[in-house]
Design a protein around this motif. Structure first.
Motif, PDB file in Angstrom:
ATOM      1  N   ARG A  40      32.972 -10.843  34.833  1.00  0.00           N
ATOM      2  CA  ARG A  40      33.517 -12.208  34.938  1.00  0.00           C
ATOM      3  C   ARG A  40      32.395 -13.246  34.922  1.00  0.00           C
ATOM      4  O   ARG A  40      32.521 -14.304  34.298  1.00  0.00           O
ATOM      5  CB  ARG A  40      34.355 -12.338  36.209  1.00  0.00           C
ATOM      6  CG  ARG A  40      35.101 -13.658  36.288  1.00  0.00           C
ATOM      7  CD  ARG A  40      36.009 -13.730  37.491  1.00  0.00           C
ATOM      8  NE  ARG A  40      36.757 -14.972  37.496  1.00  0.00           N
ATOM      9  CZ  ARG A  40      37.598 -15.323  38.464  1.00  0.00           C
ATOM     10  NH1 ARG A  40      37.817 -14.492  39.481  1.00  0.00           N
ATOM     11  NH2 ARG A  40      38.243 -16.486  38.410  1.00  0.00           N
ATOM     12  N   SER A  99      39.518 -17.444  31.011  1.00  0.00           N
ATOM     13  CA  SER A  99      39.450 -17.033  32.417  1.00  0.00           C
ATOM     14  C   SER A  99      40.786 -16.464  32.888  1.00  0.00           C
ATOM     15  O   SER A  99      40.824 -15.434  33.582  1.00  0.00           O
ATOM     16  CB  SER A  99      39.047 -18.229  33.286  1.00  0.00           C
ATOM     17  OG  SER A  99      38.993 -17.872  34.648  1.00  0.00           O
ATOM     18  N   PHE A 119      41.312 -13.021  31.386  1.00  0.00           N
ATOM     19  CA  PHE A 119      40.474 -12.016  32.033  1.00  0.00           C
ATOM     20  C   PHE A 119      41.050 -11.620  33.395  1.00  0.00           C
ATOM     21  O   PHE A 119      41.008 -10.439  33.773  1.00  0.00           O
ATOM     22  CB  PHE A 119      39.049 -12.552  32.213  1.00  0.00           C
ATOM     23  CG  PHE A 119      38.120 -11.568  32.850  1.00  0.00           C
ATOM     24  CD1 PHE A 119      37.520 -10.570  32.087  1.00  0.00           C
ATOM     25  CD2 PHE A 119      37.859 -11.607  34.209  1.00  0.00           C
ATOM     26  CE1 PHE A 119      36.683  -9.638  32.680  1.00  0.00           C
ATOM     27  CE2 PHE A 119      37.020 -10.686  34.806  1.00  0.00           C
ATOM     28  CZ  PHE A 119      36.419  -9.698  34.034  1.00  0.00           C
ATOM     29  N   LEU A 120      41.571 -12.588  34.130  1.00  0.00           N
ATOM     30  CA  LEU A 120      42.166 -12.268  35.431  1.00  0.00           C
ATOM     31  C   LEU A 120      43.388 -11.370  35.276  1.00  0.00           C
ATOM     32  O   LEU A 120      43.618 -10.477  36.095  1.00  0.00           O
ATOM     33  CB  LEU A 120      42.544 -13.556  36.162  1.00  0.00           C
ATOM     34  CG  LEU A 120      41.373 -14.386  36.704  1.00  0.00           C
ATOM     35  CD1 LEU A 120      41.881 -15.661  37.346  1.00  0.00           C
ATOM     36  CD2 LEU A 120      40.558 -13.575  37.706  1.00  0.00           C
ATOM     37  N   GLN A 172      42.005  -7.960  34.603  1.00  0.00           N
ATOM     38  CA  GLN A 172      41.419  -7.401  35.817  1.00  0.00           C
ATOM     39  C   GLN A 172      42.498  -6.914  36.769  1.00  0.00           C
ATOM     40  O   GLN A 172      42.366  -5.848  37.375  1.00  0.00           O
ATOM     41  CB  GLN A 172      40.560  -8.477  36.494  1.00  0.00           C
ATOM     42  CG  GLN A 172      39.938  -8.018  37.813  1.00  0.00           C
ATOM     43  CD  GLN A 172      39.016  -9.066  38.399  1.00  0.00           C
ATOM     44  OE1 GLN A 172      38.083  -9.513  37.750  1.00  0.00           O
ATOM     45  NE2 GLN A 172      39.282  -9.477  39.627  1.00  0.00           N
TER      46      GLN A 172
END
Length: 250
Positions: free
Chosen positions: A176, A229, A232-233, A236
Motif C-alpha cells: 500500500r 486506493s 486496493f483496499l 486487501q
C-alpha cells in the motif's frame, strides 16, 4: 450513515470551490464549470485511451514488478541473517536514492519509452515491499514453523503455506505504501521527456496556458488516486479476510 459521512467533506469542498470560483476573473483560477467542461471534453472521451490508460498501465506494471521482486528477495533476506548482513548496505543505498534523480539516468540508458518509466517506478517501489517483507518474515511466530516441521513440510512448503500467509498483513502494508509512491512516480516520470500520460498532458496544458485543462488534469489525478486506493483496499480485504475478521473480533 457511514456513506453520508464519507461524502460530506468532499461535497462541501466542491460546493466551496464552485462558490469561490463562480465569479473569478483570474486566468489562473477559472470557474469550476470551465474546469468540468475541460474534464468532460478531454478525459471522458478524447484522451482516455491515449493518455489515461498508458499512465495506469505503467503504474501497475511497475508496482507488480516491485511486489514480486520485493516479496521474493525480502523473504530470502528475512530467512537468512547472513544474507541480510551481506546485502544490507546495497539495500540501504538503493532506498536512499531519490526517485526523481533516477529519471534522467533512465532516459539516457533506456530512452523515453514506457520501459524506462516502468523501471523507475519498480525500483522506487521495491524497497517498501522488500523491507516490510523482511520484517514480517522475521516476526512470524517460531511455533508456527515448529508445527510445520512436525508435519514434515519442506522448506518451500513452509514458506508458501506458513511464513508468507502469516506475514501477509505487513506485506500488504508495504504494498500500500508502494502504491502511493508509484502514483507519485507515475506523474513525475511523465513530466520529463514523455510523449503521453496524464502528467504530460497537464504539463503541456500549463505550458500552453490552457489553465482549465491543467486544473482538469489535477482533478483527474485526485480521482484516480482515490479510485486506486479504494480498489486496493477491496483487494486487501478479500485476500486478508481471515486476518481482518480476527482483528474485528478482538
Amino acid at each position: 450513515m457511514r456513506i453520508v459521512l464519507r461524502l460530506l467533506v468532499p461535497v462541501l469542498l466542491v460546493l466551496l470551490w464552485w462558490t469561490t470560483s463562480a465569479g473569478s476573473t483570474s486566468p489562473f483560477y477559472p470557474p469550476l464549470r470551465e474546469v468540468l467542461a475541460a474534464f468532460q471534453e478531454s478525459w471522458l472521451f478524447t484522451r482516455l485511451g491515449s493518455d489515461l490508460v498508458p499512465s495506469v498501465t505503467r503504474l501497475l506494471a511497475g508496482l507488480l514488478i516491485a511486489t514480486v521482486v520485493g516479496i521474493a528477495v525480502g523473504a530470502a533476506l528475512g530467512r537468512s541473517r547472513l544474507l541480510m548482513q551481506a546485502l544490507n548496505p546495497a539495500v540501504q543505498f538503493g532506498r536512499s536514492l531519490p526517485g526523481t534523480a533516477l529519471i534522467p539516468i533512465s532516459v539516457v540508458l533506456f530512452g523515453i519509452g514506457d520501459g524506462s518509466k516502468i523501471l523507475v517506478i519498480a525500483f522506487v517501489c521495491l524497497f517498501p515491499v522488500l523491507l516490510n517483507t523482511v520484517d514480517a518474515v522475521r516476526g512470524v511466530d517460531p511455533h508456527l514453523e515448529d508445527v510445520a516441521r512436525s508435519y514434515r513440510l519442506t522448506p518451500a512448503q513452509r514458506l508458501a503455506f506458513v511464513l508468507l500467509p502469516a506475514a501477509a498483513p505487513q506485506i500488504f502494508a508495504g504494498i500500500r505504501t508502494a502504491l502511493g509512491i508509484a502514483f507519485i512516480m507515475m506523474v513525475v516520470t511523465e513530466l520529463y521527456a514523455a510523449t503521453n500520460g496524464v502528467g504530460f498532458v497537464t504539463l503541456s496544458a500549463r505550458n500552453s496556458f490552457d489553465v482549465p485543462q491543467m486544473w482538469a488534469g489535477t482533478v483527474l489525478l485526485g480521482l484516480l488516486g482515490v479510485a486506486l486506493s479504494a480498489l486496493f483496499l477491496v483487494l486487501q480485504r478479500r485476500v486478508l479476510s481471515w486476518h481482518i475478521g480476527m482483528t474485528e473480533r478482538n
